[in-house]
Scaffold this motif. Structure first.
Motif, PDB file in Angstrom:
ATOM      1  N   LEU A 131       0.817  -1.207   0.000  1.00 15.51           N
ATOM      2  CA  LEU A 131       0.000   0.000   0.000  1.00 15.51           C
ATOM      3  C   LEU A 131       0.855   1.263   0.000  1.00 15.51           C
ATOM      4  CD1 LEU A 131      -2.750  -0.988   2.616  1.00 15.51           C
ATOM      5  CD2 LEU A 131      -2.903  -1.117   0.112  1.00 15.51           C
ATOM      6  N   GLU A 132       1.772   1.349   0.965  1.00 18.46           N
ATOM      7  CA  GLU A 132       2.575   2.558   1.126  1.00 18.46           C
ATOM      8  C   GLU A 132       3.962   2.195   1.659  1.00 18.46           C
ATOM      9  OE1 GLU A 132       3.811   6.255   0.838  1.00 18.46           O
ATOM     10  OE2 GLU A 132       1.819   5.627   0.181  1.00 18.46           O
ATOM     11  N   PRO A 133       5.006   2.350   0.845  1.00 21.69           N
ATOM     12  CA  PRO A 133       4.985   2.613  -0.590  1.00 21.69           C
ATOM     13  C   PRO A 133       4.312   1.456  -1.356  1.00 21.69           C
ATOM     14  CG  PRO A 133       7.193   2.921   0.338  1.00 21.69           C
ATOM     15  CD  PRO A 133       6.373   2.210   1.364  1.00 21.69           C
ATOM     16  N   SER A 134       4.016   1.680  -2.627  1.00 22.13           N
ATOM     17  CA  SER A 134       3.264   0.701  -3.403  1.00 22.13           C
ATOM     18  C   SER A 134       4.147  -0.320  -4.108  1.00 22.13           C
ATOM     19  CB  SER A 134       2.383   1.412  -4.436  1.00 22.13           C
ATOM     20  OG  SER A 134       3.180   2.194  -5.312  1.00 22.13           O
ATOM     21  N   SER A 135       5.466  -0.201  -3.978  1.00 22.34           N
ATOM     22  CA  SER A 135       6.377  -1.184  -4.565  1.00 22.34           C
ATOM     23  C   SER A 135       7.514  -1.472  -3.601  1.00 22.34           C
ATOM     24  CB  SER A 135       6.924  -0.702  -5.914  1.00 22.34           C
ATOM     25  OG  SER A 135       7.739   0.448  -5.739  1.00 22.34           O
ATOM     26  N   PHE A 136       8.224  -2.562  -3.880  1.00 22.99           N
ATOM     27  CA  PHE A 136       9.193  -3.118  -2.939  1.00 22.99           C
ATOM     28  C   PHE A 136      10.283  -3.797  -3.744  1.00 22.99           C
ATOM     29  CE2 PHE A 136      10.326  -6.956  -0.357  1.00 22.99           C
ATOM     30  CZ  PHE A 136      10.824  -6.329   0.777  1.00 22.99           C
ATOM     31  N   ARG A 137      11.533  -3.668  -3.316  1.00 19.98           N
ATOM     32  CA  ARG A 137      12.668  -4.295  -4.008  1.00 19.98           C
ATOM     33  C   ARG A 137      13.374  -5.258  -3.061  1.00 19.98           C
ATOM     34  NH1 ARG A 137      16.598  -0.560  -7.238  1.00 19.98           N
ATOM     35  NH2 ARG A 137      16.557  -2.303  -8.714  1.00 19.98           N
ATOM     36  N   TYR A 138      13.738  -6.413  -3.584  1.00 23.53           N
ATOM     37  CA  TYR A 138      14.409  -7.420  -2.762  1.00 23.53           C
ATOM     38  C   TYR A 138      15.301  -8.293  -3.631  1.00 23.53           C
ATOM     39  CZ  TYR A 138      11.220 -10.928  -4.683  1.00 23.53           C
ATOM     40  OH  TYR A 138      10.556 -11.771  -5.548  1.00 23.53           O
ATOM     41  N   ARG A 139      16.166  -9.036  -2.993  1.00 20.79           N
ATOM     42  CA  ARG A 139      16.955 -10.066  -3.667  1.00 20.79           C
ATOM     43  C   ARG A 139      16.373 -11.420  -3.298  1.00 20.79           C
ATOM     44  NH1 ARG A 139      21.500  -8.027  -5.928  1.00 20.79           N
ATOM     45  NH2 ARG A 139      22.169  -5.970  -5.169  1.00 20.79           N
ATOM     46  N   PRO A 140      16.189 -12.322  -4.263  1.00 20.35           N
ATOM     47  CA  PRO A 140      15.685 -13.655  -3.931  1.00 20.35           C
ATOM     48  C   PRO A 140      16.521 -14.305  -2.825  1.00 20.35           C
ATOM     49  CG  PRO A 140      15.676 -13.349  -6.309  1.00 20.35           C
ATOM     50  CD  PRO A 140      16.382 -12.153  -5.724  1.00 20.35           C
ATOM     51  N   GLY A 141      15.823 -14.805  -1.803  1.00 20.47           N
ATOM     52  CA  GLY A 141      16.486 -15.410  -0.658  1.00 20.47           C
ATOM     53  C   GLY A 141      16.410 -14.567   0.602  1.00 20.47           C
ATOM     54  N   ASP A 155      20.810  -6.692 -12.103  1.00 16.47           N
ATOM     55  CA  ASP A 155      21.527  -6.461 -10.846  1.00 16.47           C
ATOM     56  C   ASP A 155      21.113  -7.450  -9.760  1.00 16.47           C
ATOM     57  OD1 ASP A 155      22.943  -4.191 -11.811  1.00 16.47           O
ATOM     58  OD2 ASP A 155      21.161  -2.958 -11.514  1.00 16.47           O
ATOM     59  N   GLY A 156      20.258  -8.408 -10.104  1.00 23.04           N
ATOM     60  CA  GLY A 156      19.825  -9.407  -9.138  1.00 23.04           C
ATOM     61  C   GLY A 156      18.697  -8.965  -8.237  1.00 23.04           C
ATOM     62  N   LEU A 157      18.039  -7.860  -8.563  1.00 24.08           N
ATOM     63  CA  LEU A 157      16.965  -7.309  -7.744  1.00 24.08           C
ATOM     64  C   LEU A 157      15.605  -7.519  -8.404  1.00 24.08           C
ATOM     65  CD1 LEU A 157      18.696  -3.983  -6.717  1.00 24.08           C
ATOM     66  CD2 LEU A 157      17.938  -5.735  -5.115  1.00 24.08           C
ATOM     67  N   VAL A 158      14.592  -7.728  -7.577  1.00 24.14           N
ATOM     68  CA  VAL A 158      13.211  -7.845  -8.036  1.00 24.14           C
ATOM     69  C   VAL A 158      12.440  -6.629  -7.531  1.00 24.14           C
ATOM     70  CG1 VAL A 158      11.063  -9.148  -7.872  1.00 24.14           C
ATOM     71  CG2 VAL A 158      13.237 -10.365  -8.040  1.00 24.14           C
ATOM     72  N   THR A 159      11.681  -5.994  -8.397  1.00 23.15           N
ATOM     73  CA  THR A 159      10.757  -4.942  -7.996  1.00 23.15           C
ATOM     74  C   THR A 159       9.350  -5.513  -8.100  1.00 23.15           C
ATOM     75  OG1 THR A 159      12.233  -3.211  -8.817  1.00 23.15           O
ATOM     76  CG2 THR A 159       9.928  -2.610  -8.447  1.00 23.15           C
ATOM     77  N   THR A 160       8.592  -5.432  -7.010  1.00 24.79           N
ATOM     78  CA  THR A 160       7.294  -6.100  -6.970  1.00 24.79           C
ATOM     79  C   THR A 160       6.254  -5.228  -6.281  1.00 24.79           C
ATOM     80  OG1 THR A 160       6.203  -8.187  -6.367  1.00 24.79           O
ATOM     81  CG2 THR A 160       7.734  -7.251  -4.767  1.00 24.79           C
ATOM     82  N   ASP A 161       4.979  -5.598  -6.459  1.00 18.25           N
ATOM     83  CA  ASP A 161       3.893  -4.908  -5.758  1.00 18.25           C
ATOM     84  C   ASP A 161       3.178  -5.842  -4.793  1.00 18.25           C
ATOM     85  OD1 ASP A 161       2.526  -6.572  -7.486  1.00 18.25           O
ATOM     86  OD2 ASP A 161       1.398  -4.984  -8.481  1.00 18.25           O
TER      87      ASP A 161
END
Length: 244
Positions: free
Chosen positions: A28-38, A67-73
């Motif tokens: 919801l807030e923020p509406s997106s999120f970045r992470y590395r698998p694992g 860069d090995g990062l995922v941007t997701t909602d």
């Protein structure tokens, strides 16, 4: 520096085994999120006595960027039932639309640069979540051989099985479901420790990731030390199930 916090909302809450629930949230807030698998996130849970902090591995299965990062909602996690567990009650009783606060991501159980030839991903129960998050990453890593070991008591306790089996169609990825309390011809009959030993891990060519039951993690780590694996060749995360 404090980790960033996020507000998320529950979209689905379902049993995927008799003892494990899969929960999916939208940001919801923020509406997106970045992470590395694992990696994992931490939940700050409201409770009548005092707030609870509980950490859960990200189980999303998404393709990372260069860069090995995922941007997701969205966020997907899996949770095992713990008798009289306060967090268990909160999550197992949660209703669609409920909101939560999380922080993260954190964790070093990621596939970094400089991996050796063979990579073992070993888990029990919900300790398989970080490996599920890697399943869109490792098919492109054909220079490495991946061996994924899933330890459970019975076949009914396995989950995400189709995802792991689909990944296993790649020549360099092998999936081994291991059952400790039930015999099944489609699975290895015994603990993951025995399956790993049969695969003859070699410190000159291998790295081992361990996640899940602390007894399994400690047993495998002790076994690997006797095989001359160094600390940097074994990445560990223990799941300690709090009853309070």
């Amino acid at each position: 520096m404090p980790l960033p916090s996020y507000q998320i909302q529950l979209e689905s809450n379902e049993f995927i085994t008799p003892n494990v629930k899969k929960l999916k949230f939208k940001f919801l807030e923020p509406s997106s999120f970045r992470y590395r698998p694992g990696q994992f996130v931490s939940f700050l849970l409201e409770h009548e006595e005092k707030p609870l902090k509980r950490s859960y591995s990200i189980a999303n299965s998404e393709t990372p960027d260069e860069d090995g990062l995922v941007t997701t909602d969205h966020l997907e996690i899996v949770i095992s039932y713990v008798e009289n567990g306060r967090a268990t009650k909160i999550f197992f009783d949660a209703e669609l639309g409920d909101t939560f606060e999380i922080s993260g991501p954190v964790g070093l159980l990621i596939l970094g640069a400089g991996l050796p030839k063979r990579v073992f991903l070993i888990g029990t129960g919900t300790g398989m979540a970080p490996y599920r998050s890697m399943l869109k990453q490792i098919p492109a890593m054909a220079q490495h051989d991946f061996h994924i070991l899933f330890g459970a008591q019975k076949k009914q306790d396995l989950f995400y099985t189709k995802d792991f089996q689909q990944a296993g169609l790649n020549d360099h990825i092998n999936f081994y479901p291991c059952l400790s309390r039930e015999t099944n011809e489609a699975c290895f009959n015994g603990y993951v420790q025995a399956q790993l030993e049969a695969l003859k891990p070699d410190p000159s060519t291998d790295i081992v990731y361990l996640c899940g039951n602390p007894n399994m993690v400690d047993d495998v780590f002790s076994m690997l030390k006797e095989m001359d694996f160094g600390v940097k060749q074994v990445k560990r995360e223990k799941y300690v199930f709090s009853k309070f």
